[in-house]
Design an enzyme around this catalytic site. Structure first.
Site, short mmCIF file in Angstrom:
data_model
loop_
_atom_site.label_atom_id
_atom_site.label_comp_id
_atom_site.label_asym_id
_atom_site.label_seq_id
_atom_site.Cartn_x
_atom_site.Cartn_y
_atom_site.Cartn_z
N ASN A 26 9.99 -0.88 3.58
CA ASN A 26 9.00 -0.07 4.31
C ASN A 26 8.71 -0.66 5.69
OD1 ASN A 26 7.84 2.32 2.66
ND2 ASN A 26 8.10 0.67 1.17
N LYS A 77 -10.19 -17.46 -0.50
CA LYS A 77 -9.65 -16.23 0.11
C LYS A 77 -10.22 -15.99 1.50
CE LYS A 77 -8.82 -11.46 -1.23
NZ LYS A 77 -7.82 -11.28 -2.25
N ARG A 103 -1.48 -8.37 -2.79
CA ARG A 103 -2.74 -9.12 -2.80
C ARG A 103 -3.87 -8.17 -2.42
NH1 ARG A 103 -3.06 -14.38 -3.12
NH2 ARG A 103 -0.80 -14.50 -3.23
N LEU A 104 -5.01 -8.32 -3.08
CA LEU A 104 -6.16 -7.49 -2.71
C LEU A 104 -6.72 -7.97 -1.37
CD1 LEU A 104 -8.52 -6.93 -5.79
CD2 LEU A 104 -7.37 -5.21 -4.40
N ASN A 119 -2.46 1.64 2.89
CA ASN A 119 -1.48 1.09 1.94
C ASN A 119 -0.59 2.22 1.46
OD1 ASN A 119 -0.33 -0.79 0.05
ND2 ASN A 119 -1.57 0.15 -1.57
N HIS A 121 1.62 3.33 -1.95
CA HIS A 121 1.73 3.00 -3.38
C HIS A 121 2.74 3.96 -4.03
CE1 HIS A 121 0.46 1.35 -7.19
NE2 HIS A 121 0.51 2.59 -7.67
#
Ligand code: GRF
Length: 216
Positions: A26, A77, A103-104, A119, A121
């Site tokens: 992508n 984080k 990763r969030l 994002n 998906h």
């Protein structure tokens, strides 16, 4: 009589960063779309959380600057995302596209880029969020799955949906065959959707907000 021109103008390109953790197909599709003029943006940074991921090599070959950081090298984080934020600020990034970033995204980046992180998906969300979405769809026996582009929030694969494209699941499909068709759809849908979004944001941030000019 008004002599104001309503002709389309070229808006300033947005500086975008792609976040990825893996193969980077992508990432390549986004890069291709910029090269071809489909996507009016500067791809100024690839951010990767896995220093050995194939996407890094792809970015290097294309001359896209990379930032590869291991979260485990940071106390938490927030510190990891602060380091990313510093690089994004230096590159004047205005928009972030997640492309297989495993990763969030935490509050540090979400607050710095509200509604400016999207994002992709590989399912028709809200069906099959999380990992192995293509395999999940196959195992569930659905006849149609697909691809979703959505705004990123603090939840997993759950922010507002921007675009979706269905992909048929055939009775004799192997996982690899279905994956190939999903990826093909992603490589078309993601640049196309990003182009629309960036055009929208360019108009929003243009100096003359009252202008009737259309960005092209
Ligand atoms: C894609 O299927 C994307 O939808 C998901 O992760 C995969 C990344 O593939 N979030 P690639 O690294 O872009 O080839």
């Amino acid at each position: 009589m008004s002599n104001v021109s309503h002709a389309p103008i070229r808006c300033e390109p947005q500086n975008i960063a792609v976040f990825a953790s893996g193969n980077g197909s992508n990432f390549l599709a986004i890069h291709r779309a910029i090269q071809s003029g489909q996507l009016h943006a500067n791809l100024v940074l690839l951010v990767c959380d896995k220093p050995s991921a194939p996407v890094i090599h792809k970015a290097e070959i294309l001359g896209v600057p990379t930032l590869a950081l291991s979260p485990k090298d940071f106390p938490d984080k927030a510190a990891y995302e602060q380091a990313i934020l510093k690089a994004l600020s230096e590159k004047k990034v205005t928009f972030i596209a997640l492309a297989g970033y495993m990763r969030l995204i935490g509050p540090t980046l979400l607050q710095a880029y509200p509604n400016r992180i999207v994002n992709i998906h590989p399912s028709l969300l809200p069906a099959f969020p999380g990992r192995d979405a293509i395999k999940q769809a196959m195992e569930a026996g659905v006849k149609v799955t697909g691809v979703t582009v959505h705004v990123v929030d603090e939840s997993l694969d759950n922010g507002p949906i921007i675009a979706q494209e269905p992909v048929a699941v055939f009775d004799n499909d192997s996982l690899e065959e279905l994956e190939a068709r999903i990826h093909e759809t992603e490589h078309d849908l993601y640049p196309k959707t990003l182009a629309q979004l960036l055009n929208h944001f360019a108009k929003e941030t243009s100096h003359d907000k009252t202008s009737s000019h259309q960005c092209i």
